[in-house]
Scaffold this motif. Structure first.
Motif, mmCIF file in Angstrom:
data_model
loop_
_atom_site.group_PDB
_atom_site.id
_atom_site.type_symbol
_atom_site.label_atom_id
_atom_site.label_comp_id
_atom_site.label_asym_id
_atom_site.label_seq_id
_atom_site.Cartn_x
_atom_site.Cartn_y
_atom_site.Cartn_z
ATOM 1 N N HIS A 180 54.869 122.249 -110.429
ATOM 2 C CA HIS A 180 56.086 121.645 -109.906
ATOM 3 C C HIS A 180 55.926 120.146 -110.001
ATOM 4 C CE1 HIS A 180 59.167 121.561 -106.329
ATOM 5 N NE2 HIS A 180 59.675 121.157 -107.462
ATOM 6 N N GLY A 181 56.273 119.608 -111.168
ATOM 7 C CA GLY A 181 56.061 118.166 -111.348
ATOM 8 C C GLY A 181 54.579 117.837 -111.356
ATOM 9 N N SER A 182 53.774 118.687 -111.915
ATOM 10 C CA SER A 182 52.315 118.539 -111.798
ATOM 11 C C SER A 182 51.787 117.391 -112.635
ATOM 12 C CB SER A 182 51.633 119.842 -112.201
ATOM 13 O OG SER A 182 52.092 120.226 -113.483
ATOM 14 N N ILE A 183 52.594 116.886 -113.563
ATOM 15 C CA ILE A 183 52.104 115.757 -114.353
ATOM 16 C C ILE A 183 52.127 114.493 -113.506
ATOM 17 C CG2 ILE A 183 52.568 114.331 -116.374
ATOM 18 C CD1 ILE A 183 53.811 116.782 -117.668
ATOM 19 N N SER A 184 53.215 114.332 -112.737
ATOM 20 C CA SER A 184 53.350 113.067 -112.020
ATOM 21 C C SER A 184 52.890 113.144 -110.583
ATOM 22 C CB SER A 184 54.821 112.628 -112.062
ATOM 23 O OG SER A 184 55.632 113.727 -111.703
ATOM 24 N N ARG A 185 52.603 114.362 -110.085
ATOM 25 C CA ARG A 185 52.266 114.464 -108.674
ATOM 26 C C ARG A 185 51.096 115.409 -108.456
ATOM 27 N NH1 ARG A 185 58.164 115.809 -107.147
ATOM 28 N NH2 ARG A 185 57.286 117.818 -107.716
ATOM 29 N N TRP A 186 50.497 115.247 -107.243
ATOM 30 C CA TRP A 186 49.535 116.258 -106.845
ATOM 31 C C TRP A 186 49.693 116.485 -105.342
ATOM 32 C CZ3 TRP A 186 44.183 116.071 -104.773
ATOM 33 C CH2 TRP A 186 43.970 114.924 -104.011
ATOM 34 N N CYS A 187 48.792 117.245 -104.759
ATOM 35 C CA CYS A 187 48.978 117.761 -103.394
ATOM 36 C C CYS A 187 49.364 116.696 -102.385
ATOM 37 C CB CYS A 187 47.689 118.422 -102.903
ATOM 38 S SG CYS A 187 46.851 119.381 -104.163
ATOM 39 N N LEU A 188 48.606 115.579 -102.385
ATOM 40 C CA LEU A 188 48.790 114.647 -101.288
ATOM 41 C C LEU A 188 49.993 113.741 -101.481
ATOM 42 C CD1 LEU A 188 45.104 113.780 -100.422
ATOM 43 C CD2 LEU A 188 46.681 115.360 -99.319
ATOM 44 N N ASP A 189 50.782 113.983 -102.532
ATOM 45 C CA ASP A 189 52.059 113.276 -102.637
ATOM 46 C C ASP A 189 53.077 113.871 -101.706
ATOM 47 O OD1 ASP A 189 51.464 112.809 -106.104
ATOM 48 O OD2 ASP A 189 51.559 111.258 -104.549
ATOM 49 N N CYS A 190 52.917 115.154 -101.374
ATOM 50 C CA CYS A 190 53.861 115.798 -100.460
ATOM 51 C C CYS A 190 53.208 116.116 -99.119
ATOM 52 C CB CYS A 190 54.413 117.088 -101.074
ATOM 53 S SG CYS A 190 55.483 116.787 -102.493
ATOM 54 N N HIS A 191 51.923 116.501 -99.126
ATOM 55 C CA HIS A 191 51.233 116.775 -97.871
ATOM 56 C C HIS A 191 50.634 115.479 -97.347
ATOM 57 C CE1 HIS A 191 51.387 121.195 -98.012
ATOM 58 N NE2 HIS A 191 51.381 121.037 -99.332
ATOM 59 N N ASP A 192 50.832 115.228 -96.046
ATOM 60 C CA ASP A 192 50.347 113.991 -95.473
ATOM 61 C C ASP A 192 48.826 114.023 -95.407
ATOM 62 O OD1 ASP A 192 49.986 112.450 -92.419
ATOM 63 O OD2 ASP A 192 50.878 111.459 -94.163
ATOM 64 N N ALA A 193 48.162 112.969 -95.937
ATOM 65 C CA ALA A 193 46.692 112.972 -96.008
ATOM 66 C C ALA A 193 46.086 112.921 -94.624
ATOM 67 C CB ALA A 193 46.231 111.797 -96.864
ATOM 68 N N GLY A 250 56.702 107.275 -97.025
ATOM 69 C CA GLY A 250 55.548 107.302 -96.126
ATOM 70 C C GLY A 250 55.802 108.021 -94.826
ATOM 71 N N ASP A 251 57.033 108.308 -94.486
ATOM 72 C CA ASP A 251 57.307 108.943 -93.199
ATOM 73 C C ASP A 251 56.778 110.356 -93.176
ATOM 74 O OD1 ASP A 251 60.583 107.433 -92.976
ATOM 75 O OD2 ASP A 251 58.608 106.732 -92.316
ATOM 76 N N ARG A 252 56.454 110.773 -91.955
ATOM 77 C CA ARG A 252 55.954 112.135 -91.796
ATOM 78 C C ARG A 252 57.051 113.011 -91.210
ATOM 79 N NH1 ARG A 252 51.834 110.143 -88.555
ATOM 80 N NH2 ARG A 252 50.366 109.016 -89.860
ATOM 81 N N ILE A 253 57.172 114.235 -91.742
ATOM 82 C CA ILE A 253 58.133 115.184 -91.172
ATOM 83 C C ILE A 253 57.442 116.511 -90.942
ATOM 84 C CG2 ILE A 253 60.252 114.233 -92.163
ATOM 85 C CD1 ILE A 253 59.970 116.350 -94.382
ATOM 86 N N ASP A 254 58.059 117.264 -90.060
ATOM 87 C CA ASP A 254 57.563 118.575 -89.709
ATOM 88 C C ASP A 254 57.822 119.558 -90.856
ATOM 89 O OD1 ASP A 254 58.084 121.219 -87.666
ATOM 90 O OD2 ASP A 254 56.474 119.776 -87.258
ATOM 91 N N PHE A 255 57.034 120.635 -90.927
ATOM 92 C CA PHE A 255 57.250 121.673 -91.948
ATOM 93 C C PHE A 255 58.617 122.324 -91.798
ATOM 94 C CE2 PHE A 255 53.893 122.439 -94.861
ATOM 95 C CZ PHE A 255 52.754 121.866 -94.292
#
Lengths: 300, 420, 193
Positions: C91-104, C115-120
């Motif tokens: 899913h957009g794996s060329i330009s992104r990886w896990c921590l682009d969507c999951h907050d580190a 940069g904002d954090r949201i709930d699942f």
């Protein structure tokens, strides 16, 4: 001047007609409930009291026949509603879950004959609505197949319905909320409406419907999914038993890809109005001027 | 007094109908047998439902409606006798027009019976009666058909019965009563077949039927088939009952058939040209008939056969030498009866449904039950016609008249003379 | 406009205060109150709340912090070898990886682009960042599976992830339900004419 004498020929004519109608009537047993059913008035001509009696009689009949307690609703059209349907052709994968979702909800005959209110046709890419190129009986191991597009077709609930125009006894009519319905106790089974429908929206109960008792849906509407009789016409009713209570039709709920949409065309905030405003919608066979309320569009 | 005479007349007709030559008994017995078989299959059909036939959702009208269409055309053709007889006073036909009208009445009986056996719930026929039920007039063409067919039936019973009963009593029919009815029956005959044509024509869903050419073609083919049957039947009647039917009458009818068949073939040519030349999607039903469509070609040999029959018959009737020769006349008549039946039946009702509105092809072929019931209805119509003829022919011949059967005492005779 | 009105009122109030120290105190308290107010606004527009079901977590995977709370945070983009090996990002794996969507920092939350954090349970906001038209359609109720009431009762919304696997969202082909019977066959489909 000699008046017409009653001749032997006249007697024979009347005798032959009487015999044939007697044969037809012999199908009916002489019980009171059956006689009442035979003499039942047209649904639109019944008073509320008569409707209540009819419902009571029908519920007793279904209880005796199927062994289950049915609740037959006669809920009328809500004012200010005109039901419209949307179908996203870019998302239909031809899985037929809508067909069988409808079957589960609406008590059609399962075999002898098998009646489906929804027909999913497969078309080759490149000529989307050339209906001469349809395939109805596709059965690949997986869908969607590359190179094909799928289009489900059912009663389009036209605003200008040709089936209503041709019925000789007005057994089918358009309700105030736009649904085209059939009074199964008034239909004489001439099948003129089936010949008149350009979308194959109507089917005929060629024999007494065969429904496995465990699959019966007992929440029914008089004009919708109550169990039918042999030799009468029936059709998709946009799940009249559901939509008049604000619930989605069964096919909308069954679709796994979100292809089907439903709403009130007269409500500017409804989903269907949003679709018509924002997507490129079209309807089948618009050149026939039937004004269907079934809008096809491409969401992707 | 009138009731007594009516009863006496009725009793006499019973005697007439009950007595006859052995061939008459054999014929009636055969027809009754076929009717009984048809009735047995019909009860089965009503019991099981119409699934007993081979009609299905794709082709929802079949053999019954095909026969209905054909017979309405045949009935309408009686007018082809009425016009020469009453308008042009063509002598040879005038004597036998009454028989032709009774034939039309029998055809209408058959047509109405075919509709009845096709209905899913015939016991609900009372829904069609305006006042008690609801008749969707004028929206539904079937409602129109109910009215005009029953009206035509009564017309074609009242007129001949009135004339015959008057002949029986050796009285002159009252022209003021009968002539308007006769004149009415001419446009009415055109009307019944036009309404039946419009029944199909008005369906935009079926492009094969939704052609303007349909009503004219119906009339043209009706005016071929009906008189052709009449030609055959009158020769049979002439042989059996020694009634005088002049050959000129038959030749005149054949001539009129030739004109009608020309029109029929021309209109067919026009349809074929329009579909094949424009070559749109709507060519499909015609292509199915004459070439086969997507691997389905069950009707192709039938259609070409029908075309061959029609053209041959047209030629036979056009050329005076073959028209005025009884054997070739009969060959032509049979060819037309069969050719037009194929054209009006499988060649018309089936392609309206093939391919169906969603492009599916179901090749409808009637099963044995449908054939049996259809033959039963034909037998019923023929029996009705036979019984009509058994009474009508003696009256026309002059054998069955009141004065020969009733001993009129002097007081009654004086009263009669006073009335006359 | 609100700020201008506050300033006007403030000067009106302070003008009646003859005392200079009192005026200074009033101004200071005003600015303190104003900054608290602005901080509470969080600095961004708030998205609507939708009545969605519980996120369809795999068995035992949530809360993620039960494992990740004590772990070291490694933001280097790499292929995971030890855990989560069953997840193939398509899913957009060329330009992104896990921590682009999951907050580190907090694995129990998702991370928006700014940069904002949201709930699942608000994951639709995350998907809507890229899939704008679909998100707009979904908010109206026109995208995706619909069940229940469209009026006269509670409207139900599915989360994007209820239907789409966020790591491999493309729908796989499925087995179709059986075709209808051919016309002449009453009891079974039977191949035929």
């Amino acid at each position: 001047m000699a008046d017409k004498r009653f001749t032997r020929r006249d007697f024979l004519k009347i005798a032959s007609v009487a015999t044939l109608s007697g044969v037809g009537l012999s199908g009916i047993s002489c019980k009171k409930a059956d006689l009442e059913e035979f003499l039942q008035k047209h649904y639109l001509e019944m008073t509320d009291e008569e409707k209540k009696q009819t419902i009571k009689r029908l519920e007793e009949k279904y209880l005796k026949k199927y062994g289950k307690k049915f609740t037959i609703s006669t809920q009328g059209a809500k004012p200010g509603t005109l039901w419209g349907y949307g179908l996203d052709l870019s998302r239909c994968i031809g899985c037929r879950r809508c067909v069988y979702g409808c079957v589960k909800e609406n008590n059609p005959s399962r075999y002898n004959p098998q009646l489906h209110w929804i027909r999913v046709v497969r078309l080759p890419e490149g000529s989307l609505i050339n209906l001469e190129k349809t395939e109805h009986y596709y059965n690949p191991p997986l869908v969607p197949e590359p190179g094909y597009v799928y289009m489900p077709v059912q009663c389009q609930h036209c605003e200008n319905p040709p089936c209503v125009k041709v019925c000789p006894v007005r057994a089918t009519w358009k309700e105030p909320d736009g649904l085209v319905v059939v009074d199964y106790n008034w239909c004489i089974g001439c099948r003129y409406c089936i010949a008149a429908c350009p979308y194959k929206g109507r089917v005929f109960n060629w024999a007494e419907p065969n429904i496995p008792p465990e699959e019966l849906n007992t929440a029914v509407h008089y004009l919708g999914n109550r169990p039918r009789y042999k030799n009468v016409v029936d059709k998709c009713t946009f799940c009249v038993q559901r939509v008049r209570q604000g619930r989605y039709p069964a096919c909308v709920e069954a679709c796994p890809t979100g292809t089907r949409k439903f709403g009130n065309l007269l409500d500017p905030n409804s989903e269907i109005r949003y679709l018509i405003d924002h997507k490129r919608v079209f309807r089948l066979k618009e050149d026939l001027n039937t004004e269907p309320k079934f809008y096809y569009f491409f969401g992707l | 007094m009138a009731d007594m005479e009516a009863w006496r007349f009725f009793k006499q007709t019973l005697v007439l109908v009950a007595k006859g030559r052995p061939i008459y008994y054999l014929w009636c017995a055969l027809l009754l047998f076929i009717m009984a078989v048809g009735l047995w299959f019909y009860t089965k059909q009503m019991e099981q439902g119409l699934i007993f036939t081979s009609m299905r959702n794709e082709v929802s009208w079949g053999l019954y409606i095909a026969n209905f269409t054909y017979l309405v055309g045949v009935a309408a053709a009686a007018v082809l006798l009425v016009i020469p007889a009453y308008i042009y006073h063509f002598g040879p036909i005038k004597e036998i027009v009454v028989l032709g009208e009774l034939f039309a009445a029998s055809s209408i009986v058959m047509a109405l019976l075919f509709v009845t056996v096709d209905l899913g719930r015939p016991e609900r026929f009372w829904h069609l009666i305006p006042g008690i039920g609801i008749l969707a007039f004028p929206n539904s063409l079937l409602a129109w058909d109910v009215i005009v067919l029953n009206g035509y039936f009564f017309l074609n019973v009242i007129v001949p019965v009135y004339i015959l009963v008057n002949s029986y009593y050796e009285k002159e029919p009252n022209a003021k009563f009968i002539v308007p009815l006769i004149l009415l029956s001419i446009p009415w005959a055109v009307g019944i077949h036009t309404v039946t044509a419009f029944l199909y024509n008005g369906l935009a869903a079926r492009p094969f039927w939704n052609a303007s050419i349909l009503a004219p073609r119906f009339l043209a083919s009706a005016f071929c088939s009906g008189p052709a049957i009449i030609i055959i039947i009158f020769q049979v009647i002439r042989k059996i009952s020694q009634i005088k039917i002049a050959n000129e009458a038959l030749f005149k009818i054949a001539e009129l058939i030739a004109y009608a068949m020309f029109l029929n073939l021309f209109l067919l040519g026009a349809e074929v040209f329009k579909e094949y030349y424009s070559n749109t999607i709507h060519l499909a039903p015609l292509e199915y008939l004459y070439q086969g469509l997507r691997g389905h070609h069950a009707l192709v040999p039938w259609m070409w056969l029908s075309l061959a029959f029609n053209v041959t018959a047209f030629v036979l009737f056009l050329i005076p030498r073959t028209r005025k020769n009884i054997p070739t006349l009969n060959v032509g008549a049979f060819l037309i009866i069969i050719g037009v039946w194929i054209e009006k039946g499988p060649g018309f009702v089936a392609p309206g449904f093939i391919p169906d509105p969603l492009g599916e092809i179901y090749e409808y072929f009637p099963n044995f039950a449908e054939l049996a019931i259809s033959l039963g209805v034909w037998a019923c119509g023929l029996l009705v016609f036979t019984l009509f003829m058994k009474v009508a022919i003696p009256i026309v011949r002059g054998d069955f008249i009141h004065s020969k059967h009733v001993k009129i005492g002097p007081r009654k005779k004086r009263a009669q003379l006073r009335d006359m | 406009m609100l700020f201008g009105a506050c300033v006007l009122i403030l000067f009106k109030i302070t003008s009646v205060l003859q005392n200079k120290p009192m005026r200074r105190a009033a101004l200071l308290s005003f600015f303190v109150i104003l900054s608290v107010f602005c901080w509470s606004l969080d600095g961004r527009g708030k998205e609507e709340d939708f009545p969605v079901p519980r996120p369809p977590f795999s068995e035992g995977i949530f809360p993620c912090s039960s494992c990740h709370a004590g772990m070291e945070v490694n933001t280097k983009r790499r292929e995971l070898k030890e855990e989560h090996t069953n997840i193939q990002l398509k899913h957009g794996s060329i330009s992104r990886w896990c921590l682009d969507c999951h907050d580190a920092a907090n694995r129990d939350m998702l991370r928006l682009v700014n940069g904002d954090r949201i709930d699942f349970s608000h994951s639709y906001e995350l998907c809507g960042q890229c899939h704008g038209p679909t998100y707009r359609d979904w908010k109206v109720g026109v995208h995706g599976k619909r069940i229940g009431y469209f009026e006269g009762g509670p409207r139900t919304y599915f989360l994007c992830v209820n239907c789409h696997n966020p790591h491999d969202p493309k729908f796989k082909p499925i087995k179709p339900e059986p075709p209808p019977f051919k016309p002449l066959y009453r009891y079974n489909p039977a191949a035929g004419k």
